[in-house]
Design a protein around this motif. Structure first.
Motif, mmCIF file in Angstrom:
data_model
loop_
_atom_site.group_PDB
_atom_site.id
_atom_site.type_symbol
_atom_site.label_atom_id
_atom_site.label_comp_id
_atom_site.label_asym_id
_atom_site.label_seq_id
_atom_site.Cartn_x
_atom_site.Cartn_y
_atom_site.Cartn_z
ATOM 1 N N VAL A 14 53.954 77.971 33.769
ATOM 2 C CA VAL A 14 53.436 79.423 33.881
ATOM 3 C C VAL A 14 52.522 79.626 34.922
ATOM 4 N N GLY A 15 52.508 80.785 35.533
ATOM 5 C CA GLY A 15 51.533 80.801 36.722
ATOM 6 C C GLY A 15 51.905 80.020 37.851
ATOM 7 N N CYS A 16 53.377 80.040 38.074
ATOM 8 C CA CYS A 16 53.724 78.730 38.762
ATOM 9 C C CYS A 16 53.550 78.884 40.200
ATOM 10 N N GLY A 17 53.218 79.983 40.702
ATOM 11 C CA GLY A 17 52.872 80.215 42.086
ATOM 12 C C GLY A 17 54.220 80.135 43.158
ATOM 13 N N ALA A 18 54.122 79.891 44.390
ATOM 14 C CA ALA A 18 55.459 79.675 45.280
ATOM 15 C C ALA A 18 56.199 78.368 44.877
ATOM 16 N N GLU A 22 55.423 69.841 44.539
ATOM 17 C CA GLU A 22 53.972 69.304 44.278
ATOM 18 C C GLU A 22 53.308 70.090 43.454
ATOM 19 N N ARG A 23 53.622 71.405 43.001
ATOM 20 C CA ARG A 23 53.147 72.388 42.049
ATOM 21 C C ARG A 23 53.272 71.808 40.837
ATOM 22 N N LEU A 24 54.265 70.903 40.338
ATOM 23 C CA LEU A 24 54.756 70.483 39.099
ATOM 24 C C LEU A 24 53.865 68.940 38.762
ATOM 25 N N VAL A 50 60.118 86.687 35.424
ATOM 26 C CA VAL A 50 58.884 87.469 35.753
ATOM 27 C C VAL A 50 58.201 88.175 34.698
ATOM 28 N N CYS A 51 57.201 87.625 34.284
ATOM 29 C CA CYS A 51 56.373 88.326 33.345
ATOM 30 C C CYS A 51 55.026 87.626 33.218
ATOM 31 N N SER A 52 54.230 88.424 32.438
ATOM 32 C CA SER A 52 52.838 87.943 32.079
ATOM 33 C C SER A 52 52.663 86.799 30.924
ATOM 34 N N SER A 70 50.376 74.728 32.799
ATOM 35 C CA SER A 70 49.522 76.009 33.182
ATOM 36 C C SER A 70 48.446 75.467 34.237
ATOM 37 N N SER A 71 48.439 75.413 35.588
ATOM 38 C CA SER A 71 47.785 75.049 36.321
ATOM 39 C C SER A 71 47.007 76.106 37.274
ATOM 40 N N HIS A 72 45.750 76.281 37.237
ATOM 41 C CA HIS A 72 44.939 77.291 37.792
ATOM 42 C C HIS A 72 45.464 78.567 37.674
ATOM 43 N N ASN A 73 45.824 79.135 36.373
ATOM 44 C CA ASN A 73 46.355 80.120 36.000
ATOM 45 C C ASN A 73 45.346 81.092 34.883
ATOM 46 N N ILE A 74 44.796 80.338 33.843
ATOM 47 C CA ILE A 74 44.257 81.028 32.858
ATOM 48 C C ILE A 74 43.285 81.810 32.972
ATOM 49 N N GLU A 75 42.475 81.510 34.321
ATOM 50 C CA GLU A 75 41.315 81.915 34.898
ATOM 51 C C GLU A 75 41.469 83.495 35.453
ATOM 52 N N HIS A 76 42.956 83.910 35.888
ATOM 53 C CA HIS A 76 43.264 84.972 36.353
ATOM 54 C C HIS A 76 43.525 85.944 35.232
ATOM 55 N N LEU A 77 43.349 85.804 34.010
ATOM 56 C CA LEU A 77 43.603 86.719 33.064
ATOM 57 C C LEU A 77 42.121 87.413 32.918
ATOM 58 N N ILE A 101 47.053 71.853 30.599
ATOM 59 C CA ILE A 101 46.224 73.113 31.106
ATOM 60 C C ILE A 101 45.163 72.548 32.320
ATOM 61 N N ARG A 102 45.199 73.062 33.342
ATOM 62 C CA ARG A 102 44.238 72.972 34.452
ATOM 63 C C ARG A 102 43.488 74.050 34.766
ATOM 64 N N CYS A 103 42.224 74.293 34.800
ATOM 65 C CA CYS A 103 41.545 75.546 35.388
ATOM 66 C C CYS A 103 40.368 74.955 36.040
ATOM 67 N N PHE A 149 46.593 89.521 42.245
ATOM 68 C CA PHE A 149 47.057 88.395 41.234
ATOM 69 C C PHE A 149 46.077 87.106 41.249
ATOM 70 N N MET A 150 45.482 86.994 42.636
ATOM 71 C CA MET A 150 44.822 85.822 42.590
ATOM 72 C C MET A 150 43.202 86.125 42.156
ATOM 73 N N ALA A 151 42.745 86.932 41.873
ATOM 74 C CA ALA A 151 41.450 87.220 41.355
ATOM 75 C C ALA A 151 41.399 86.541 40.024
HETATM 76 C C1 LIG Z 1 46.148 80.158 41.894
HETATM 77 S S1 LIG Z 1 47.788 80.411 41.724
HETATM 78 C C2 LIG Z 1 48.292 78.853 41.141
HETATM 79 C C3 LIG Z 1 49.791 78.413 41.531
HETATM 80 C C4 LIG Z 1 50.028 77.032 40.881
HETATM 81 N N1 LIG Z 1 50.055 77.001 39.548
HETATM 82 C C5 LIG Z 1 49.300 75.827 41.241
HETATM 83 O O1 LIG Z 1 48.336 75.274 40.785
HETATM 84 O O2 LIG Z 1 49.416 75.739 42.668
HETATM 85 C C6 LIG Z 1 47.709 81.452 40.309
HETATM 86 C C7 LIG Z 1 49.096 82.103 39.977
HETATM 87 O O3 LIG Z 1 48.941 82.675 38.619
HETATM 88 C C8 LIG Z 1 49.795 83.897 38.681
HETATM 89 N N2 LIG Z 1 49.469 84.610 37.811
HETATM 90 C C9 LIG Z 1 48.314 85.594 37.643
HETATM 91 N N3 LIG Z 1 48.130 86.240 36.591
HETATM 92 C C10 LIG Z 1 49.242 85.808 35.739
HETATM 93 C C11 LIG Z 1 49.645 86.308 34.661
HETATM 94 N N4 LIG Z 1 49.035 87.232 33.723
HETATM 95 N N5 LIG Z 1 50.773 86.012 33.881
HETATM 96 C C12 LIG Z 1 51.592 84.801 34.874
HETATM 97 N N6 LIG Z 1 51.196 84.635 35.987
HETATM 98 C C13 LIG Z 1 50.170 85.093 36.563
HETATM 99 C C14 LIG Z 1 49.566 84.594 40.144
HETATM 100 O O4 LIG Z 1 50.667 85.111 40.657
HETATM 101 C C15 LIG Z 1 49.637 83.014 41.173
HETATM 102 O O5 LIG Z 1 50.930 82.796 41.305
#
Ligand SMILES: C[S@@+](CC[C@H](N)C(=O)[O-])C[C@H]1O[C@@H](n2cnc3c(N)ncnc32)[C@H](O)[C@@H]1O
Length: 210
Positions: A14-18, A22-24, A50-52, A70-77, A101-103, A149-151
């Motif tokens: 989840v929140g996989c990015g590009a 290396e992201r897995l 594609v979904c939240s 979930s890597s660096h994703n939950i802080e974007h919520l 989970i990593r954040c 989305f990166m905020a």
């Molecule tokens: C900092 S990137 C991390 C990418 C990858 N996981 C990594 O560690 O390299 C954060 C990702 O979370 C996604 N994201 C942000 N809010 C999200 C949400 N509510 N649901 C799913 N993905 C979300 C963003 O679009 C972005 O691709």
């Protein structure tokens, strides 16, 4: 899909990015053992879904994944969305499953800001230098390029992250702090704790009790 067998397990990234192997996390990279399904809210990163993470109901069935990464994703919520996302993490996992989970570690970031200053360079990532300010509010160069989305909208300490995962219905949670990262493994069935921790240990991630 190539190499997928009856014993292949599925990980929801989840929140996989590009795209990029290396992201897995390495624990999910063993060829033929894991099949990755990529999920992101941003269609520009070409995810499978594609979904939240706050509402995966239409896209992901109950108890359909062996693991969630979930890597660096939950802080974007937004903070009020975190409980929704964690309930979704729990819902999509099988009884034998776990979430890794990593954040960012809010406590470490605040310590760095107090010691070295908000705009000091804490480390250099492939995308460029990262400061405590970036770790608190999101990587400023990405946001400046228009990727909102990166905020970052909330933050976690180890105690808070562990409590929220237990409240979401996970039976067992272990956390660990490592530099500016906070890690958690959240396990559905407490009887699986030893085997999940041993599995993570073989990929170099040690939680207490492994
Ligand atoms: C900092 S990137 C991390 C990418 C990858 N996981 C990594 O560690 O390299 C954060 C990702 O979370 C996604 N994201 C942000 N809010 C999200 C949400 N509510 N649901 C799913 N993905 C979300 C963003 O679009 C972005 O691709």
């Amino acid at each position: 899909m190539d190499g997928v067998t009856e014993t292949t397990r599925c990980v929801l990234h989840v929140g996989c990015g590009a795209p990029g192997i290396e992201r897995l996390h390495p624990v999910f990279r063993a060829a033929g053992r894991w099949q990755e399904v990529r999920l992101d809210v941003d269609p520009r990163v070409a995810p499978d879904i594609v979904c939240s993470t706050t509402d995966m109901q239409r896209a992901v069935q109950d108890a359909s994944f062996d693991a969630l990464w979930s890597s660096h994703n939950i802080e974007h919520l937004y903070d009020h969305e975190v409980t929704l996302a964690f309930a979704e993490f729990r819902r999509v996992l099988k009884r034998s499953g776990f979430a890794l989970i990593r954040c960012p570690d809010l406590q470490a970031i605040i310590e760095a800001a107090r010691t070295d200053g908000l705009e000091s360079v804490a480390y250099v990532a492939p995308a460029g230098p990262v400061t405590p300010l970036d770790m608190l509010y999101g990587f400023r160069p990405s946001i400046a390029r228009g990727n909102e989305f990166m905020a970052h909208k909330t933050g976690f300490t180890d105690l808070r992250l562990g409590r929220l995962l237990i409240e979401a219905g996970f039976a067992e949670v272990r956390t660990k702090r490592a530099l500016f990262d906070l890690w958690a493994v959240a396990i559905v069935d407490p009887g699986r704790t030893d085997s999940v921790l041993a599995q993570l240990s073989t990929s170099g991630i040690e939680f207490d009790g492994a």
